[in-house]
Write an enzyme that holds these catalytic residues in place. Structure first.
Site, PDB file in Angstrom:
ATOM      1  N   LYS A   1       0.801  -1.222   0.000  1.00  0.00           N
ATOM      2  CA  LYS A   1       0.000   0.000   0.000  1.00  0.00           C
ATOM      3  C   LYS A   1       0.835   1.274   0.000  1.00  0.00           C
ATOM      4  CE  LYS A   1      -4.447  -1.552   1.733  1.00  0.00           C
ATOM      5  NZ  LYS A   1      -5.559  -1.285   2.653  1.00  0.00           N
TER       6      LYS A   1
ATOM      7  N   LYS B   1      -4.469 -11.020  -6.325  1.00  0.00           N
ATOM      8  CA  LYS B   1      -5.713 -11.315  -5.601  1.00  0.00           C
ATOM      9  C   LYS B   1      -6.828 -10.348  -6.010  1.00  0.00           C
ATOM     10  CE  LYS B   1      -5.563  -8.581  -1.479  1.00  0.00           C
ATOM     11  NZ  LYS B   1      -5.291  -8.285  -0.146  1.00  0.00           N
TER      12      LYS B   1
ATOM     13  N   LYS C   1     -10.963  -4.987  -3.607  1.00  0.00           N
ATOM     14  CA  LYS C   1     -11.976  -3.924  -3.671  1.00  0.00           C
ATOM     15  C   LYS C   1     -11.477  -2.753  -4.489  1.00  0.00           C
ATOM     16  CE  LYS C   1     -13.031  -4.575   1.182  1.00  0.00           C
ATOM     17  NZ  LYS C   1     -12.367  -4.166   2.408  1.00  0.00           N
TER      18      LYS C   1
HETATM   19  P1  TYM Z   1     -10.100  -6.543   4.351  1.00  0.00           P
HETATM   20  O1  TYM Z   1     -11.146  -5.520   4.646  1.00  0.00           O
HETATM   21  O2  TYM Z   1      -9.090  -6.230   3.322  1.00  0.00           O
HETATM   22  O3  TYM Z   1     -10.777  -7.907   3.942  1.00  0.00           O
HETATM   23  C1  TYM Z   1     -11.804  -8.502   4.722  1.00  0.00           C
HETATM   24  C2  TYM Z   1     -11.658 -10.014   4.715  1.00  0.00           C
HETATM   25  O4  TYM Z   1     -11.724 -10.512   3.375  1.00  0.00           O
HETATM   26  C3  TYM Z   1     -10.591 -11.339   3.110  1.00  0.00           C
HETATM   27  N1  TYM Z   1     -10.223 -11.185   1.676  1.00  0.00           N
HETATM   28  C4  TYM Z   1     -10.150 -12.186   0.804  1.00  0.00           C
HETATM   29  N2  TYM Z   1     -10.370 -13.512   0.929  1.00  0.00           N
HETATM   30  C5  TYM Z   1     -10.226 -14.277  -0.180  1.00  0.00           C
HETATM   31  N3  TYM Z   1      -9.879 -13.790  -1.393  1.00  0.00           N
HETATM   32  C6  TYM Z   1      -9.636 -12.468  -1.568  1.00  0.00           C
HETATM   33  N4  TYM Z   1      -9.311 -11.997  -2.773  1.00  0.00           N
HETATM   34  C7  TYM Z   1      -9.779 -11.598  -0.439  1.00  0.00           C
HETATM   35  N5  TYM Z   1      -9.637 -10.263  -0.253  1.00  0.00           N
HETATM   36  C8  TYM Z   1      -9.903 -10.032   1.050  1.00  0.00           C
HETATM   37  C9  TYM Z   1      -9.507 -10.824   4.042  1.00  0.00           C
HETATM   38  O5  TYM Z   1      -8.519 -11.797   4.267  1.00  0.00           O
HETATM   39  C10 TYM Z   1     -10.311 -10.481   5.284  1.00  0.00           C
HETATM   40  O6  TYM Z   1     -10.527 -11.644   6.060  1.00  0.00           O
HETATM   41  N6  TYM Z   1      -6.841  -6.039   8.174  1.00  0.00           N
HETATM   42  C11 TYM Z   1      -8.136  -6.595   7.777  1.00  0.00           C
HETATM   43  C12 TYM Z   1      -9.309  -6.061   8.582  1.00  0.00           C
HETATM   44  C13 TYM Z   1      -9.185  -6.205  10.052  1.00  0.00           C
HETATM   45  C14 TYM Z   1      -9.303  -7.422  10.804  1.00  0.00           C
HETATM   46  C15 TYM Z   1      -9.175  -7.053  12.166  1.00  0.00           C
HETATM   47  C16 TYM Z   1      -9.529  -8.762  10.440  1.00  0.00           C
HETATM   48  C17 TYM Z   1      -8.976  -5.210  10.955  1.00  0.00           C
HETATM   49  N7  TYM Z   1      -8.975  -5.711  12.211  1.00  0.00           N
HETATM   50  C18 TYM Z   1      -9.242  -8.002  13.176  1.00  0.00           C
HETATM   51  C19 TYM Z   1      -9.591  -9.716  11.476  1.00  0.00           C
HETATM   52  C20 TYM Z   1      -9.453  -9.339  12.815  1.00  0.00           C
HETATM   53  C21 TYM Z   1      -8.387  -6.250   6.314  1.00  0.00           C
HETATM   54  O7  TYM Z   1      -7.809  -5.344   5.768  1.00  0.00           O
HETATM   55  O8  TYM Z   1      -9.385  -6.980   5.711  1.00  0.00           O
END
Ligand code: TYM
Length: 328
Positions: free
Chosen positions: A111, A192, A195
């Site tokens: 990022k 991957k 969004k």
């Molecule tokens: P975020 O918002 O990017 O994504 C949310 C969840 O979706 C999963 N994910 C995917 N799984 C499969 N294939 C993909 N292409 C894909 N893109 C995203 C992510 O692995 C995630 O589970 N840092 C985290 C948010 C967060 C969090 C937490 C998660 C903040 N605090 C505490 C767990 C516990 C994030 O950026 O997810």
């Protein structure tokens, strides 16, 4: 009874990757566990956001959680910024994090690459994520594959705190789904699905209509071999569609390979699109019922109250362990 915590950033419309990698697991887990699901808006502001858009995305994500089957009677659904303990413990955990280990996080590297203005919160994102998790005595964190490294750091921070101060934090385990843990871009299946991909055809969004889903899957990049087989290295496009199809229907990859043995990609893509539509369509109907409802606000108010009670207890213990404030 295990305690589960997971979060999703309200940083744009969720993709099929978010759903299959994360949300879908949440729904199954809430049956036999004590679950917290969070809209992590404070994580979203680590990169620039438009304030009105952010507000909209927060509400939209809350409605998507519920539409996907999160039951507010069983799980606590809340917005991170409505529970102050998250940033408070996040700050405390920054004090035991090393700049070097934060700079090694691949999400930070990705990022920040090529940007001339990188916020300091993008670097200190992982201790805030650790705070999210550790506030609730979380046993298990269901996430997609890309969050593994952050979870490893969370475990390290929990252990470091416990050793240095007092043994108060539960060291959480990570849970990654067998299929769907890493859904890839439809246009470049070595990347991957995300969004924030600028190519709209690369991602299926959870609110895409039938026509869009069909079009995107039909134009997904595959190969010229014409054989439906799972081989991530040599056939990343076909393997990704197989993972999507399997994860949407509950079939195994092997079953699908034999079902399409003598068929071309045309039929396979058509059926994959239908599998995705059959998962997303009912969810979308529920989403549109919820999005402008008072019910949604009531659920979030109630969720914030419940989360706050649990979080404040742990925050008080952490402050005491570190020697902050006064003896009370
Ligand atoms: P975020 O918002 O990017 O994504 C949310 C969840 O979706 C999963 N994910 C995917 N799984 C499969 N294939 C993909 N292409 C894909 N893109 C995203 C992510 O692995 C995630 O589970 N840092 C985290 C948010 C967060 C969090 C937490 C998660 C903040 N605090 C505490 C767990 C516990 C994030 O950026 O997810």
């Amino acid at each position: 009874l295990k305690t589960i915590f997971s979060g999703i950033q309200p940083s744009g419309t969720l993709t099929l990757g978010n759903y299959l990698g994360a949300m879908k697991q949440f729904v199954d887990l809430q049956e036999e566990n004590h679950c917290y699901f969070c809209i992590v808006d404070e994580h979203a502001i680590t990169v620039p956001q438009d304030r009105l858009k952010l507000r909209e995305n927060i509400r939209s994500l809350a409605a998507l959680y519920l539409a996907s089957g999160i039951d507010p009677e069983k799980s606590t659904l809340f917005i991170q910024s409505e529970v102050a303990a998250h940033t408070q413990l996040g700050w405390m955990l920054q004090s035991i994090s090393y700049i070097g280990e934060l700079e090694r996080m691949t999400q930070f590297k990705d990022k920040s690459a090529g940007k001339d203005a990188v916020s300091s919160s993008l670097l200190t994102y992982p201790p805030l994520m650790a705070a999210d998790i550790l506030l609730y005595k979380t046993d298990l964190v269901p996430v997609g594959d890309d969050q593994k490294q952050h979870l490893e750091l969370t475990r390290n921070l929990a252990q470091r705190f416990n050793n240095k101060f007092n043994d108060i934090f539960t060291v959480p385990e990570v849970s990654i789904p067998k299929t769907g843990a890493r859904i890839m871009s439809l246009q470049d299946p070595t990347k991957k699905m995300s969004k924030s991909d600028s190519n709209q055809k690369a991602s299926i969004f959870m609110l895409d209509d039938e026509k869009k889903i069909e079009k995107k899957i039909k134009s997904a990049v595959t190969d010229s071999e014409g054989i439906v087989k799972f081989d991530k290295e040599n056939k990343p496009g076909v393997s990704n569609l197989l993972a999507i199809y399997a994860s949407c229907t509950g079939s195994s990859i092997a079953e699908l390979e034999s079902k399409y043995r003598d068929k071309g990609y045309g039929q396979f893509k058509q059926d994959t699109a239908e599998a995705v539509i059959s998962v997303l369509k009912p969810l979308q109907a529920r989403y549109y019922e919820l999005i402008d409802s008072q019910e949604l606000d009531d659920i979030l108010d109630n969720g914030a109250d419940k989360a706050e009670q649990a979080a404040n207890k742990m925050l008080a213990k952490a402050k005491k362990a570190m020697g902050l404030g006064r003896v009370k």
